[in-house]
Design a protein around this motif. Structure first.
Motif, PDB file in Angstrom:
ATOM      1  N   ALA A  89       0.834  -1.205   0.000  1.00  0.00           N
ATOM      2  CA  ALA A  89       0.000   0.000   0.000  1.00  0.00           C
ATOM      3  C   ALA A  89       0.867   1.252   0.000  1.00  0.00           C
ATOM      4  N   LEU A  90       1.944   1.238   0.766  1.00  0.00           N
ATOM      5  CA  LEU A  90       2.838   2.387   0.785  1.00  0.00           C
ATOM      6  C   LEU A  90       3.472   2.591  -0.583  1.00  0.00           C
ATOM      7  N   SER A  91       3.908   1.512  -1.209  1.00  0.00           N
ATOM      8  CA  SER A  91       4.501   1.604  -2.537  1.00  0.00           C
ATOM      9  C   SER A  91       3.509   2.168  -3.546  1.00  0.00           C
ATOM     10  N   ALA A  92       2.219   1.846  -3.360  1.00  0.00           N
ATOM     11  CA  ALA A  92       1.182   2.331  -4.272  1.00  0.00           C
ATOM     12  C   ALA A  92       0.692   3.732  -3.915  1.00  0.00           C
ATOM     13  N   GLY A  93       1.193   4.280  -2.806  1.00  0.00           N
ATOM     14  CA  GLY A  93       0.759   5.610  -2.393  1.00  0.00           C
ATOM     15  C   GLY A  93      -0.598   5.622  -1.724  1.00  0.00           C
ATOM     16  N   ASP A  94      -1.088   4.452  -1.307  1.00  0.00           N
ATOM     17  CA  ASP A  94      -2.371   4.372  -0.609  1.00  0.00           C
ATOM     18  C   ASP A  94      -2.087   4.470   0.893  1.00  0.00           C
ATOM     19  N   TYR A  95      -1.889   5.686   1.374  1.00  0.00           N
ATOM     20  CA  TYR A  95      -1.462   5.891   2.744  1.00  0.00           C
ATOM     21  C   TYR A  95      -2.499   5.453   3.781  1.00  0.00           C
ATOM     22  N   PRO A  96      -3.791   5.725   3.585  1.00  0.00           N
ATOM     23  CA  PRO A  96      -4.765   5.255   4.578  1.00  0.00           C
ATOM     24  C   PRO A  96      -4.742   3.735   4.752  1.00  0.00           C
ATOM     25  N   MET A  97      -4.659   2.999   3.641  1.00  0.00           N
ATOM     26  CA  MET A  97      -4.605   1.549   3.754  1.00  0.00           C
ATOM     27  C   MET A  97      -3.304   1.105   4.416  1.00  0.00           C
ATOM     28  N   ALA A  98      -2.200   1.763   4.096  1.00  0.00           N
ATOM     29  CA  ALA A  98      -0.925   1.413   4.707  1.00  0.00           C
ATOM     30  C   ALA A  98      -1.002   1.581   6.220  1.00  0.00           C
ATOM     31  N   HIS A  99      -1.588   2.694   6.670  1.00  0.00           N
ATOM     32  CA  HIS A  99      -1.715   2.910   8.118  1.00  0.00           C
ATOM     33  C   HIS A  99      -2.543   1.806   8.769  1.00  0.00           C
TER      34      HIS A  99
END
Length: 218
Positions: A89-99
């Protein structure tokens, strides 16, 4: 600079991802029932890695992690799955999902043995803090970045009693590696967003216009 920091993050996260998937497969084999139908949640937590390259695949794994909350018998599988999801998710720039993924990983870090739990939880918190640093790297939110640095400082404090213990062969221990990573991100982030002296600009009458460059830390 920022690009080199991003490259370091990408390499480290992808390396951790590969290790995590190895852990997933080993944990799945160890925890799978010896007889009868396998737990369908185990299958949902161990999708083919390529599926996490897609938004739908990441969403499906996040749903599985939600279902696994409170399942301490699946901690090993769920932790590795959450760490992998956080990295993707971080690599994809999906910060809410990464958190959310890092939070799930921390929740599956267990409590015993204490040292192992501290290490796993610290890795998850580091991922969460680094995500915040990148999320607000180009946005004016010094408070959010300060919160990330505080989270990394707490990680360092938690790891320190274990990080000062050395191996006989001189190699870094997992605690030392995690400690070094946390303080590196903490100090690099602080340095990047700390006011730096710059040649002042002057008006035609000689008055100083801008004596300090703030690097976006407003």
């Amino acid at each position: 600079g920022a690009q080199s920091a991003e490259a370091v993050l990408y390499v480290r996260m992808m390396t951790a991802l590969a290790v995590a998937w190895v852990a997933i497969m080993g944990a799945a084999a160890a925890q799978a029932p010896g007889s009868g139908a396998p737990d369908p949640l185990i299958a949902a937590l161990t999708p083919a890695p390529a599926t996490l390259e897609t938004p739908a695949g990441r969403a499906a794994l996040l749903a599985a992690l939600t279902s696994a909350q409170g399942r301490s018998d699946l901690d090993d599988i769920a932790y590795a799955a959450a760490m992998s999801l956080g990295a993707h998710a971080l690599s994809a720039g999906d910060y809410p999902m990464a958190h959310r993924a890092w939070d799930d990983a921390a929740g599956h870090s267990g409590t015993t043995p204490v040292a192992r739990a501290v290490l796993l939880r610290s890795r998850a918190h580091t991922g969460d803090a680094v995500t915040t640093i990148f999320e607000y790297g180009t946005r004016d939110s010094a408070s959010a970045r300060d919160q990330a640095y505080a989270e990394l400082q707490q990680v360092a404090v938690d790891l320190y009693p274990y990080a000062i213990l050395n191996r006989d062969d001189g190699q870094l221990t997992p605690f030392q590696e995690a400690y070094a990573e946390a303080i590196s991100w903490r100090d690099a982030g602080r340095a990047r967003y700390t006011p730096q002296p710059a040649a002042p600009m002057h008006e035609s009458n000689g008055a100083v216009v801008c004596p300090v460059r703030w690097h976006g830390n407003h």
